[in-house]
Enzyme design. Structure first.
Site, PDB file in Angstrom:
ATOM      1  N   ASP A 276      21.370  27.417  20.171  1.00 46.77           N
ATOM      2  CA  ASP A 276      20.886  26.069  19.854  1.00 46.77           C
ATOM      3  C   ASP A 276      22.067  25.106  19.699  1.00 46.77           C
ATOM      4  O   ASP A 276      22.571  24.930  18.608  1.00 46.77           O
ATOM      5  CB  ASP A 276      20.074  26.129  18.556  1.00 46.77           C
ATOM      6  CG  ASP A 276      19.497  24.784  18.163  1.00 46.77           C
ATOM      7  OD1 ASP A 276      19.379  23.901  19.024  1.00 46.77           O
ATOM      8  OD2 ASP A 276      19.174  24.622  16.964  1.00 46.77           O
ATOM      9  N   GLU A 309      21.512  15.286  18.341  1.00 46.75           N
ATOM     10  CA  GLU A 309      20.121  15.757  18.317  1.00 46.75           C
ATOM     11  C   GLU A 309      19.787  16.344  16.961  1.00 46.75           C
ATOM     12  O   GLU A 309      18.669  16.152  16.447  1.00 46.75           O
ATOM     13  CB  GLU A 309      19.915  16.812  19.409  1.00 46.75           C
ATOM     14  CG  GLU A 309      18.458  17.254  19.600  1.00 46.75           C
ATOM     15  CD  GLU A 309      18.040  18.419  18.708  1.00 46.75           C
ATOM     16  OE1 GLU A 309      16.833  18.756  18.702  1.00 46.75           O
ATOM     17  OE2 GLU A 309      18.903  19.006  18.020  1.00 46.75           O
TER      18      GLU A 309
END
Length: 546
Positions: A276, A309
């Site tokens: 991630d 993000e």
């Protein structure tokens, strides 16, 4: 609900050809999806992942925005792109980081701090230093609490709101609860597992917002008639940092019908972020490298590595908002956006964003063309006998701003901290059941290169490469914007770019002969075809941004 669908377009089954009916019709294009798929290898992607791991190891263990690790990650992406023949551009912006200094909540007879399933949301505001003490709780008239209408006149003054996830964003829930008078909001999950949500960029109108599990939320709602209370302390430090996106695009292909791929480059401060989202970043980087060796394209392909993000989808939102304000024509020229956030989870599922809402009702408007974009991926998997499931089209990643502005989107996901079921384990292998997640290392120091799944990465890399090649040839099924038909005089097949040597950061870059010199867009069309294309563009421009 698990399901499979039969193949439709047959993407990934051979050379895609162009026409006006969909993916596949009359004249062959230069980019063979099977060929590109064969050259986007797990070895090539893993070399990029190793580079990102090395960067994190050398820079405090993470690649979060505002850190040397993020800067070094950006430099690495830029160096690989430049060697492959691209001209990467940095887009600078500012973002706010949040550090939770103190968190304590007493609820249903138990007290927890920063560890556990009660999780302060990214972007939340804080309580006063003395906190909220023994406050009454209240639920809206409609459980999701998205609007004043859903609150239905319920007076939440000086109370803590209890609302369900679903239908709208967490930010809208926080604002609606504040509008009803609440001093904080507890948002419980609508599926098994903890709720680690984000409100986006912090604004003062939010109230302290905390995510709960579905189980605890259900118990809490059941207890409301007995007037339970909650005590909450949430203190934080926020810092504004300078950061950036990286944008690169092919030098060939029609620029009025751009296919865009994106993945976020930043990690959380807690770890190196190799799944991630090093996995998505590395996968699209290797796709870009190998696409550069594929000759002239019909449609331009643009790649984006998003910053910030992890603090609220800030980079992708900045990019889209900037286009909407300053270059709306370019925004309208994006045929579709493909998002890749976590594609190598160790206990993976293979899932596609559910644009057709066949499993999950979308809490957002789904732009026309998104269903066809989803179908491009699912048809690829079906043609290869690969099981897949839906994941909610809920705008919880970097496609949010795109779909909010009418751009079709879809993407791939191998799972995070949601529960992996026994049925899913039967489809994909691994283990499933209560408390078992696709990525037990999510947002932790263990999200490293030792814990990515090469099988999952290979499956997703094949889909990314094949669908990218197919859309570079033809997007008719998405937007009814027919391709330019090129003469059937194919150039010699490009020499493949070699897989990198282990540990090499720049080996698989394809620096020589990267991009063709003649854009397809300069091919001459007959007057009738020009008028038809212009007419379709006019119709498209009038509908895409409603």
């Amino acid at each position: 609900m698990l399901h499979r669908r039969l193949a439709g377009f047959g993407i990934g089954t051979g050379v895609v050809v162009a026409g006006v009916a969909g993916f596949g019709s009359s004249a062959a294009f230069a980019v063979d999806p099977d060929d590109l798929e064969s050259r986007v290898t797990v070895a090539g992607i893993t070399a990029h992942l190793q580079a990102l791991q090395d960067i994190a190891d050398a820079n405090g263990g993470n690649r979060a925005i505002g850190t040397p690790g993020y800067e070094a990650s950006g430099q690495y992406i830029e160096s690989v792109l430049t060697a492959a023949g691209y001209t990467p551009v940095r887009q600078p912006f500012q973002a706010t980081t949040q550090t939770i200094d103190a968190f304590s909540i007493t609820l249903l007879g138990s007290t927890t701090g920063t560890e556990g399933d009660r999780i302060p949301m990214e972007g939340t505001t804080e309580t006063s230093p003395t906190g909220i003490v023994d406050a009454a709780m209240i639920a809206p008239a409609t459980a999701t609490g998205c609007t004043a209408e859903e609150w239905g006149g319920v007076d939440a003054t000086d109370k803590v709101a209890v609302v369900s996830r679903g239908v709208c964003s967490f930010a809208e829930k926080s604002l609606a609860a504040a509008g009803a008078g609440a001093v904080a909001v507890l948002i419980y999950n609508n599926e098994p597992g903890p709720l680690n949500g984000t409100l986006g960029e912090q604004v003062p109108e939010y109230i302290p917002s905390v995510g709960l599990t579905q189980e605890e939320g259900t118990a809490l709602v059941a207890a409301l008639p007995s007037n339970p209370t909650v005590s909450l302390t949430l203190q934080e430090t926020t810092t504004t940092v300078d950061t950036f996106n990286i944008i690169a695009e092919t030098s060939t292909g029609r620029t009025d019908n751009t296919v865009m791929l994106g993945a976020h480059l930043d990690s959380v401060p807690e770890g190196p972020g190799i799944n991630d989202n090093g996995s998505g970043s590395a996968a699209i980087l290797e796709t870009a490298v190998q696409l550069a060796a594929s000759g002239d394209l019909n449609n331009q392909v643009r790649f984006a590595w998003w910053g910030a993000e992890e603090v609220g989808l800030v980079g992708s939102t900045y990019y889209v908002d900037d286009l909407a304000a300053n270059n709306p024509a370019e925004l309208d020229e994006i045929a579709t956006y493909l998002n890749f956030d976590m594609v190598a989870s160790p206990n993976y599922v293979i899932s596609v964003y559910d644009a057709d809402q066949s499993t999950y009702e979308a809490p957002v408007e789904v732009p026309e063309g998104s269903i066809a974009t989803e179908k491009a991926f699912t048809d690829y998997f079906d043609a290869n006998g690969q099981p897949w499931i839906d994941t909610a089209f809920d705008a919880r990643s970097d496609y949010d701003a795109f779909i909010a502005n009418g751009v079709p989107a879809s993407g791939l996901f191998t799972g995070a901290d949601d529960e992996k079921t026994v049925d899913q384990a039967a489809l994909f292998g691994g283990t499933g059941g209560p408390g078992i997640t696709p990525d037990p290392n999510y947002h932790s120091a263990a999200d490293d290169i030792a814990n990515v799944n090469a099988d999952a990465l290979g499956i997703m890399a094949g889909a990314i490469a094949s669908v990218t090649a197919s859309l570079a040839n033809d997007t008719t099924a998405i937007n009814q914007f027919p391709p330019v038909v090129v003469p059937e005089d194919p150039a010699p097949a490009p020499a493949p770019v070699a897989d990198p040597a282990p540990g090499s950061q720049l080996a698989a870059t394809g620096a020589e002969g990267a991009l063709g010199a003649v854009p397809v867009g300069v091919l001459l069309l007959g007057a009738g075809a020009v008028l038809a294309v212009l007419r379709m563009r006019s119709e498209r421009a009038g509908t895409r941004r409603d």
